[in-house]
Design a protein around this motif. Sequence first.
Motif, mmCIF file in Angstrom:
data_model
loop_
_atom_site.group_PDB
_atom_site.id
_atom_site.type_symbol
_atom_site.label_atom_id
_atom_site.label_comp_id
_atom_site.label_asym_id
_atom_site.label_seq_id
_atom_site.Cartn_x
_atom_site.Cartn_y
_atom_site.Cartn_z
ATOM 1 N N GLU A 77 56.250 82.457 40.419
ATOM 2 C CA GLU A 77 56.354 81.084 40.893
ATOM 3 C C GLU A 77 57.327 80.986 42.068
ATOM 4 O O GLU A 77 57.065 80.281 43.053
ATOM 5 N N LEU A 78 58.446 81.684 41.958
ATOM 6 C CA LEU A 78 59.429 81.683 43.045
ATOM 7 C C LEU A 78 58.865 82.326 44.311
ATOM 8 O O LEU A 78 59.131 81.868 45.427
ATOM 9 N N LEU B 9 56.694 79.742 45.955
ATOM 10 C CA LEU B 9 57.510 78.694 46.570
ATOM 11 C C LEU B 9 58.217 79.186 47.820
ATOM 12 O O LEU B 9 58.303 78.474 48.824
ATOM 13 N N ARG B 10 58.748 80.418 47.766
ATOM 14 C CA ARG B 10 59.432 80.971 48.940
ATOM 15 C C ARG B 10 58.461 81.105 50.110
ATOM 16 O O ARG B 10 58.804 80.820 51.263
ATOM 17 N N ILE C 148 59.121 70.280 41.808
ATOM 18 C CA ILE C 148 59.611 71.596 41.422
ATOM 19 C C ILE C 148 60.499 71.501 40.185
ATOM 20 O O ILE C 148 61.500 70.800 40.187
ATOM 21 N N LEU D 102 63.361 76.350 38.413
ATOM 22 C CA LEU D 102 62.979 77.046 39.643
ATOM 23 C C LEU D 102 63.871 76.637 40.809
ATOM 24 O O LEU D 102 64.242 77.477 41.630
ATOM 25 N N ARG D 103 64.222 75.355 40.878
ATOM 26 C CA ARG D 103 65.060 74.884 41.981
ATOM 27 C C ARG D 103 66.379 75.647 42.043
ATOM 28 O O ARG D 103 66.854 76.003 43.113
ATOM 29 N N ARG E 12 69.126 72.654 51.107
ATOM 30 C CA ARG E 12 67.988 73.289 51.768
ATOM 31 C C ARG E 12 68.363 73.641 53.201
ATOM 32 O O ARG E 12 68.040 72.914 54.141
ATOM 33 N N MET F 277 57.763 77.616 51.608
ATOM 34 C CA MET F 277 58.871 77.105 52.429
ATOM 35 C C MET F 277 59.039 77.911 53.711
ATOM 36 O O MET F 277 59.349 77.356 54.767
ATOM 37 N N LYS G 116 66.957 78.612 41.200
ATOM 38 C CA LYS G 116 66.799 80.047 41.456
ATOM 39 C C LYS G 116 66.170 80.348 42.817
ATOM 40 O O LYS G 116 65.917 81.504 43.135
ATOM 41 N N LEU G 117 65.931 79.306 43.602
ATOM 42 C CA LEU G 117 65.206 79.505 44.854
ATOM 43 C C LEU G 117 65.930 80.421 45.836
ATOM 44 O O LEU G 117 65.299 81.048 46.676
ATOM 45 N N ASN G 118 67.230 80.493 45.734
ATOM 46 C CA ASN G 118 67.989 81.293 46.700
ATOM 47 C C ASN G 118 68.378 82.672 46.183
ATOM 48 O O ASN G 118 69.241 83.328 46.760
#
Length: 465
Positions: A317-318, A321-322, A285, A289-290, A224, A325, A292-294
């Motif tokens: 969903e992403l 989440l984005r 999470i 999804l974790r 992260r 954050m 693919k977060l980036n």
Amino acid sequence: MPETRLPSINDFSPFILKGDVRGCLQAIIDGGGNDETVYNLWAAKYFKGVKNKRSRVNIPATLRSTGLAEPGKPLILSDVGKSVLAAPTAQEASKLFCAHLLREKNGKILIESLSALRKRKKKVTKESLQEELTARGITDLANGTTDHSTIKNWLIHAGLVTKEGDPKNDEIKSILGISSSELDEFKSLSLGQQIFLHVLRKRHEMSPGPFQVTEIRKECTEKRPALYDAHFAKKVRKPLEASGWVVAAGLAKGPYGGRSGQISGSKKLLDIPLTEVIPDFDQVIPAELREKLNIPLDVLSRDLFGKNKHKAGLALELLALRMIMDLGLEPRNFRLRSAQTAFAEVDLIAEGAHLLFSRWTFQCKRYDRSTTTKLGLGDVAKEVGIAVYAKAHVIVMVTTTDFSEDARNYALEVTRATHLQFVFIDGKLIDAYLRKGKPVLLDHVQENAREVMASKRVQPLPSGE
């Protein structure tokens, strides 16, 4: 993502089972594989010989729900059920049963809820406990249910909780390896601090340490990057050292000294099982999804408005989440995932601890580019009810289209009349965010905050008399 529920427990209280769960389990052995015989034994032992739903339906369902019995028929004890039955005393059997509920059946959330109520000096009742559990993400607690209060009564019977509802730290630590107060303390840490402790604790599984601070920080940054900036020492290392989670040595002087030197986990950290030091983010999470977060924002945009509904649902969903954050918030709970709504809707709860603690609800809806559908007053009113129930402060509503005039006016009236405030994110802003990223979102939220402040100026202030 596993559902956050408590097991169903009907006609299975310590009072009904006469303080010894072993008798109920022994009946399954004595029945020899014949469920009718088992039902008759339960009816005779617990219900004065009356053969009805209580022995034929409720107890079998509870045994399967709690994991004491295997799924299906005939009734067969699980490995957990066998270990509970083999306990030397009734209380030891209760402890083993409760330990299983705490580890595998979300019982820790009930412990956390009891602890929170007692800290606030709020009486533990069926209603107050249910309200606290719901706020912490437990789902499907119907108004008439006694599942949570029955589990609480088993915890009391096992000697893990006092009659008033106070968790007994030493007893709980002997079972879980972490006490109620330590669990509360870990969850109160920032996400960056949690991840740092998790990485450090994993390193100790392979080596006694100490470790170079730069190595641990590098691994955390790869997970992260936004959480570990130039203020690493101030935000992460020093608070953890001050609260007794880590021990540091050989640190360089100056504002960036937190990046150098060596660090190791304290006895406090090393005494806790690794499985208990999992960051809230990893618990909340889902793995798909974790990982693919980036992904780049242009790919996210393409999937969000593409024809593949599954990819579009994940992209929604992403997106949520984005945004969470980028706003410096921490995701706490999925209320509703896209797969549950034909990949068109997602609901989340997030929290922030900046100058003050705040809880945010996020509701995101995806529509096809060609539609003229707008979110209306009814959609906003529903979120107001959820926010009140979840004790939230901010309602964020995101749509790929727009909001009706009635929806915006209603939100304005609620803002003026209550503590709640809204952040509306429409399709145009989503497009700008997907093109330009975080600055667009921050500018919008800051401007929104100024508008909210102006709206709330009509609310009365104390006179000071």
